[in-house]
Design a protein around this motif. Structure first.
Motif, PDB file in Angstrom:
ATOM      1  N   UNK A 114       1.245   1.258   6.235  1.00 47.59           N
ATOM      2  CA  UNK A 114       2.647   1.043   6.584  1.00 47.59           C
ATOM      3  C   UNK A 114       2.802   0.094   7.773  1.00 47.59           C
ATOM      4  N   UNK A 115       1.717  -0.440   8.282  1.00 53.55           N
ATOM      5  CA  UNK A 115       1.788  -1.317   9.451  1.00 53.55           C
ATOM      6  C   UNK A 115       1.906  -2.781   9.079  1.00 53.55           C
ATOM      7  N   UNK A 116       1.889  -3.106   7.815  1.00 54.09           N
ATOM      8  CA  UNK A 116       1.999  -4.493   7.374  1.00 54.09           C
ATOM      9  C   UNK A 116       3.138  -4.578   6.358  1.00 54.09           C
ATOM     10  N   UNK A 117       3.359  -5.734   5.844  1.00 53.15           N
ATOM     11  CA  UNK A 117       4.454  -5.920   4.882  1.00 53.15           C
ATOM     12  C   UNK A 117       3.977  -5.832   3.434  1.00 53.15           C
ATOM     13  N   UNK A 118       3.054  -4.944   3.152  1.00 50.25           N
ATOM     14  CA  UNK A 118       2.519  -4.798   1.788  1.00 50.25           C
ATOM     15  C   UNK A 118       3.613  -4.424   0.799  1.00 50.25           C
ATOM     16  N   UNK A 119       4.587  -3.682   1.248  1.00 48.80           N
ATOM     17  CA  UNK A 119       5.667  -3.242   0.360  1.00 48.80           C
ATOM     18  C   UNK A 119       6.452  -4.431  -0.177  1.00 48.80           C
ATOM     19  N   UNK A 120       6.301  -5.611   0.433  1.00 49.59           N
ATOM     20  CA  UNK A 120       6.991  -6.814  -0.040  1.00 49.59           C
ATOM     21  C   UNK A 120       6.173  -7.603  -1.068  1.00 49.59           C
ATOM     22  N   UNK A 121       4.949  -7.195  -1.327  1.00 49.01           N
ATOM     23  CA  UNK A 121       4.079  -7.917  -2.245  1.00 49.01           C
ATOM     24  C   UNK A 121       4.682  -7.939  -3.646  1.00 49.01           C
ATOM     25  N   UNK A 132       2.075  -0.317  -4.666  1.00 52.12           N
ATOM     26  CA  UNK A 132       3.022  -0.897  -3.710  1.00 52.12           C
ATOM     27  C   UNK A 132       4.234   0.015  -3.511  1.00 52.12           C
ATOM     28  N   UNK A 133       4.675   0.676  -4.568  1.00 51.96           N
ATOM     29  CA  UNK A 133       5.864   1.537  -4.448  1.00 51.96           C
ATOM     30  C   UNK A 133       5.638   2.709  -3.503  1.00 51.96           C
ATOM     31  N   UNK A 134       4.392   3.019  -3.229  1.00 50.49           N
ATOM     32  CA  UNK A 134       4.066   4.130  -2.333  1.00 50.49           C
ATOM     33  C   UNK A 134       3.835   3.681  -0.893  1.00 50.49           C
ATOM     34  N   UNK A 135       3.982   2.402  -0.625  1.00 46.43           N
ATOM     35  CA  UNK A 135       3.773   1.899   0.728  1.00 46.43           C
ATOM     36  C   UNK A 135       5.138   1.744   1.405  1.00 46.43           C
ATOM     37  N   UNK A 136       5.421   2.612   2.378  1.00 46.50           N
ATOM     38  CA  UNK A 136       6.724   2.526   3.054  1.00 46.50           C
ATOM     39  C   UNK A 136       6.752   1.388   4.072  1.00 46.50           C
TER      40      UNK A 136
END
Length: 174
Positions: A114-121, A132-136
């Protein structure tokens, strides 16, 4: 077949250097490698048997050289070696797979995602989307944004990571 303790054939070493440089190109495009690390990577590629004029130039640059000069030299060295920079989106998707593998191997904690912008991938496969859907967006929002308690979230994230790393590779290898 070579005897134990002997050095690898030059052609094999060069192939290994090309593979390593290709992976570096992918990681560079995914912002996993800092420009100041590229001169040492170039030196390692030279030691592996690759030899292009700009690769030699890059290997001689100091870590504190201008980042634009380092980037330009790296991209020129890739071109001289016949390696194309991957599309940034594809490189990011490969990075997502490496991230999932690091989670499975215990190299990082679930909360670190959750410390990076992985949720935007921009995920394209079902496995990527599930992971990705599980990365807040932040670690404090897991229960609020996902409706899961910390333990359930970590378990579901690991399941999704296993599914992602077990799925067929995407695009050109990085």
């Amino acid at each position: 077949m070579r005897a134990a303790g002997t050095t690898p054939e030059p052609e094999s070493s060069t192939r290994s250097g090309l593979t390593s440089l290709g992976e570096t190109a992918c990681r560079y495009q995914a912002d996993e490698i800092r420009p100041e690390d590229l001169p040492m990577i170039a030196a390692e590629a030279l030691a592996a048997g690759l030899d292009t004029p700009t690769l030699c130039e890059l290997a001689g640059l100091p870590r504190n050289a201008d980042a634009r000069d380092i980037r330009d030299a790296f991209e020129q060295a890739l071109s001289e070696s016949g390696i194309e920079l991957p599309d940034p989106g594809l490189a990011r998707r490969h990075a997502l797979r490496r991230l999932a593998a690091r989670l499975i191997n215990g190299e990082i904690a679930a909360a670190d995602l959750a410390t990076d912008d992985w949720w935007e991938t921009e995920a394209e496969t079902i496995e990527e989307r599930s992971f990705v859907s599980l990365i807040p967006q932040c670690g404090c929002c897991i229960e609020y944004t996902l409706g899961l308690d910390q333990r359930t979230w970590a378990a579901e994230l690991r399941i999704a990571a296993h599914a992602l790393t077990s799925s067929p590779p995407i695009g050109p290898g990085c």
